[in-house]
Design an enzyme around this catalytic site. Sequence first.
Site, PDB file in Angstrom:
ATOM      1  N   GLU A 136       5.913   5.351  -2.808  1.00  0.00           N
ATOM      2  CA  GLU A 136       5.311   5.572  -1.488  1.00  0.00           C
ATOM      3  C   GLU A 136       5.920   4.698  -0.403  1.00  0.00           C
ATOM      4  O   GLU A 136       5.530   4.788   0.766  1.00  0.00           O
ATOM      5  CB  GLU A 136       3.789   5.341  -1.559  1.00  0.00           C
ATOM      6  CG  GLU A 136       3.325   3.885  -1.530  1.00  0.00           C
ATOM      7  CD  GLU A 136       3.353   3.185  -2.878  1.00  0.00           C
ATOM      8  OE1 GLU A 136       2.651   2.176  -3.035  1.00  0.00           O
ATOM      9  OE2 GLU A 136       4.102   3.647  -3.780  1.00  0.00           O
ATOM     10  N   HIS A 157       6.910   1.921  -6.958  1.00  0.00           N
ATOM     11  CA  HIS A 157       6.388   2.321  -5.649  1.00  0.00           C
ATOM     12  C   HIS A 157       7.235   3.429  -5.020  1.00  0.00           C
ATOM     13  O   HIS A 157       8.225   3.176  -4.344  1.00  0.00           O
ATOM     14  CB  HIS A 157       6.299   1.108  -4.721  1.00  0.00           C
ATOM     15  CG  HIS A 157       5.238   0.145  -5.141  1.00  0.00           C
ATOM     16  ND1 HIS A 157       3.898   0.378  -4.930  1.00  0.00           N
ATOM     17  CD2 HIS A 157       5.327  -1.025  -5.803  1.00  0.00           C
ATOM     18  CE1 HIS A 157       3.189  -0.614  -5.425  1.00  0.00           C
ATOM     19  NE2 HIS A 157       4.034  -1.480  -5.962  1.00  0.00           N
ATOM     20  N   CYS A 184       0.842   2.058  -9.014  1.00  0.00           N
ATOM     21  CA  CYS A 184       0.770   0.630  -9.344  1.00  0.00           C
ATOM     22  C   CYS A 184      -0.608   0.290  -9.927  1.00  0.00           C
ATOM     23  O   CYS A 184      -0.886   0.637 -11.073  1.00  0.00           O
ATOM     24  CB  CYS A 184       1.125  -0.215  -8.122  1.00  0.00           C
ATOM     25  SG  CYS A 184       1.519  -1.946  -8.535  1.00  0.00           S
TER      26      CYS A 184
END
Length: 241
Positions: free
Chosen positions: A179, A177, A88
């Site tokens: 993660e 994202h 990001c």
Amino acid sequence: MKLLVFQHIECEHPGVFRTLLDKAEIQWDAVELDAGEPIPDFGAYDALWVMGGPMDVWDEDECPWLVPEKAAIRHWVCDLKKPYLGFCLGHQLLADALGGVCSPQTEPEIGILGVELTVDGRADPLFAGIAPQIQCLQWHSVEVKIPPEGARVLASSDACSCQAMRVGDNAWGIQFHVELQESTIPEWGQIPAYSEALDQTLGPDSLERMQAQAEPLFAEFQNVSQILFNNFLNHVPGSTN
């Protein structure tokens, strides 16, 4: 192998990758730049991850630590040529630090949305074994408008032409994202800047609706995270993956 992580807000940590790092017995240190923690000497580290945050790449007056961070990213990627992965804001910082251009999007991209790998992305080793079209968490209103010279765009969406990129043979940036874990959306929803952007984009009670949309997809999200993690380790000298 030893990993260095740059963080810009406490809640935007490596997320699900913390469990994968522990299972792989990889040592890692997080530096909280927004809290004034100094960037350490790079000599002890084999890879650098740069996480997200609510600030923008141009917020150098409000966040003066962005200046040395960008210099550190340039040194790491261009001079040391060690493996880099940005998430990001970390994706945007890679672009900005290397001469690319980031700018606000026409509309924010927030929600559980689709991303498609480009032709280059389908051939890139970081995305080997990942389906060409995936669902993922998006939570951003800035995009990499012009990638750095020589960068290859690896993924895109209707709202954002550069969802992932590779610069040279050692640096990757990902806008979406990978993660995230089960607690990510509720935790990020407590950050005023994120909550405001979410409600403005998706309307009232959007946090609960987005979490409900994500729930049945967590196994898929984690599978993508595991594959990407393994692929990245394959490009870190000294990794036993």
